[in-house]
Enzyme design. Structure first.
Site, PDB file in Angstrom:
ATOM      1  N   ASN A  10       0.881  -1.168   0.000  1.00  0.00           N
ATOM      2  CA  ASN A  10       0.000   0.000   0.000  1.00  0.00           C
ATOM      3  C   ASN A  10       0.920   1.220   0.000  1.00  0.00           C
ATOM      4  OD1 ASN A  10      -1.756   2.090   0.572  1.00  0.00           O
ATOM      5  ND2 ASN A  10      -2.776   1.049   2.274  1.00  0.00           N
ATOM      6  N   ARG A  92      -2.434  -1.909  -3.627  1.00  0.00           N
ATOM      7  CA  ARG A  92      -3.603  -1.036  -3.513  1.00  0.00           C
ATOM      8  C   ARG A  92      -3.435   0.081  -4.544  1.00  0.00           C
ATOM      9  NH1 ARG A  92      -4.950   3.658   0.874  1.00  0.00           N
ATOM     10  NH2 ARG A  92      -7.073   4.051   0.180  1.00  0.00           N
ATOM     11  N   HIS A 181     -11.862   3.804  -0.777  1.00  0.00           N
ATOM     12  CA  HIS A 181     -11.831   2.888   0.369  1.00  0.00           C
ATOM     13  C   HIS A 181     -12.691   1.650   0.103  1.00  0.00           C
ATOM     14  CE1 HIS A 181     -11.131   6.659   3.066  1.00  0.00           C
ATOM     15  NE2 HIS A 181      -9.959   6.069   2.864  1.00  0.00           N
TER      16      HIS A 181
END
Ligand code: ADP
Ligand code: UVW
Ligand code: MG
Length: 404
Positions: A10, A92, A181
């Protein structure tokens, strides 16, 4: 032995969070964080499962150097990136536009599309790209999988996804609400159904992801029908440093009357607003400490944060019609009992209440905090974006291995 490990990255603008998982049992082999990349005092914290954390401070120039440092730490535990047990690297990626509705194996066309989306995710997509390119250079033989924050929200109906602006202009510039998200909203809405002992298809949930960035979503039967972030992660709730919703005319006013440039206003709204703009602190722990000492500025910031949150609970209650559960997640949602209590205070008529004793209990497991008699379950459901990314990544590469 077949490869069963997945490394999840991430990558933020100045940090990389990572986890190495063994997907045979979804166990975590190591977790870590490199922060302040590009500064003299970069810090790496690496925690192998079952062993002491190791910390190191010193200059780490860029993401490539950061990933090499991570690889060196993993190698000390016999978990190096050169291992044949690594099946894939999952990344991500914050903005996937309308195009990416599923996790995707990265190729040149995928990289080009992520790059094309930089103008609508200037804080996030460049760092995500650097993370992917660096990982590719280190392991060109491995599948790199992009898991998009926007993917879960692509089920939103047009009535929720479109802004009420001229359709031609919107389409020309791909202006619509994408939401973010999503990996967390997907994971938490499923985990909430599990906590209730029901199938996700049967449950309507409002998920409140309250971290430094914060967003709410309305999930009907496992599918997102509305979410609070929009074209970019600036819309919606009051966040650590972002304003969330406001009259867009504030921007023209600041340009015309305040003499500010578009870039200056961008920085103001993304980095100097929200809680930090209102009271000088963006960490909810510090804000609560100040509130408890009677600090009026911190109290007002807290009240504005809660007022917006409550408005979204009401809005998504109306969007869903029937709500089975409200789930609080991420740093603030999982830890700040006063935020949870204040957000549902006064909503008894909607069947919403929090039991203060249950609310005060701390822990890592999903748990209910509403009284047994309550019509709507209120829950704390810790998110695990890394596990979700690893699960999606592994499912994709296993699936494609079976085909060939
Ligand atoms: N014990 C706590 N009490 C209240 N707030 C907390 C606590 N721990 C963390 N937080 C809040 O969580 C935020 C970080 O949330 P997190 O989900 O990790 O954010 P991000 O992933 O966006 O960096 C912190 O800025 C702080 O406001
Ligand atoms: C999309 C977004 O806001 O992400 P984060 O909370 O990690 O900044
Ligand atoms: Mg987060």
């Amino acid at each position: 032995m077949s490869s069963s490990r997945v490394l999840v990255l991430n990558s933020g603008s100045s940090s990389v969070k990572y986890q190495l998982l063994d997907m045979r049992d979804s166990s975590r082999l190591a977790v870590g964080l490199v922060e302040r990349i590009g500064e003299e005092t970069s810090r790496l914290k690496h925690t192998p499962t079952g062993a002491e954390a190791r910390e190191w401070t010193g200059p780490i120039a860029d993401h490539e150097a950061a990933l090499k440092a991570v690889s060196a730490e993993l190698a000390k535990d016999g978990l190096g990136l050169d291992s044949s047990e690594l099946a894939a690297i999952g990344h991500r990626v914050v903005h996937g536009g309308k195009h990416f509705t599923e996790p995707t194996v990265v190729d040149d066309a995928v990289l080009a599309e992520i790059e094309r989306l930089i103008p609508v995710a200037p804080l996030h997509n460049p760092a995500n790209l650097t993370g992917i390119r660096t990982a590719q250079a280190l392991r060109p033989d491995l599948p790199q999988v992009a898991v998009f924050d926007t993917a879960f929200h692509t089920t939103m109906p047009e009535s929720a996804a479109r802004y009420a602006i001229d359709v031609q202009t919107a389409d020309e510039h791909r202006i619509r609400r994408y939401g973010f998200h999503g990996t967390s909203h997907a994971y938490v809405s499923r985990a909430t159904a599990q906590l209730l002992g029901r199938a996700p298809e049967d449950v309507n949930v409002i998920v409140l992801h309250l971290g430094n960035g914060a967003s709410a979503s309305a999930v009907r039967g496992g599918r997102c029908v509305d979410t609070s972030m929009g074209l970019t992660p600036l819309e919606g709730l009051v966040m650590g440093t972002r304003s969330g919703d406001m009259d867009p005319a504030v921007i023209f006013h600041l340009m015309r009357v305040g003499g500010m440039s578009a870039d200056e206003i961008d920085t103001l709204l993304n980095k100097k607003s929200g809680l930090i703009g209102l009271c000088g602190d963006n960490d909810m722990r510090e804000i609560r400490r100040r509130v408890d000492e009677g600090d009026e500025q911190a109290q007002l910031a807290f009240d504005i944060y809660i007022h917006r949150l409550k408005k979204y609970i009401g809005a998504y209650y109306a969007v869903l019609g029937r709500v089975d559960a409200i789930a609080f997640t991420a740093g603030v949602g999982e830890n700040a009992a006063p935020v949870r209590e204040a957000a549902v205070a006064g909503l008894q008529e909607l069947g919403l209440a929090v039991d203060s004793e249950l609310n005060a209990v701390r822990g890592d497991a999903p748990r209910l905090i509403s009284p047994e008699s309550a019509r709507v379950a209120v829950a704390v459901v810790p998110t695990d974006e890394e596990l979700e990314i690893a699960t999606q990544t592994y499912a994709l590469v296993k699936g494609s291995q079976n085909l060939t």
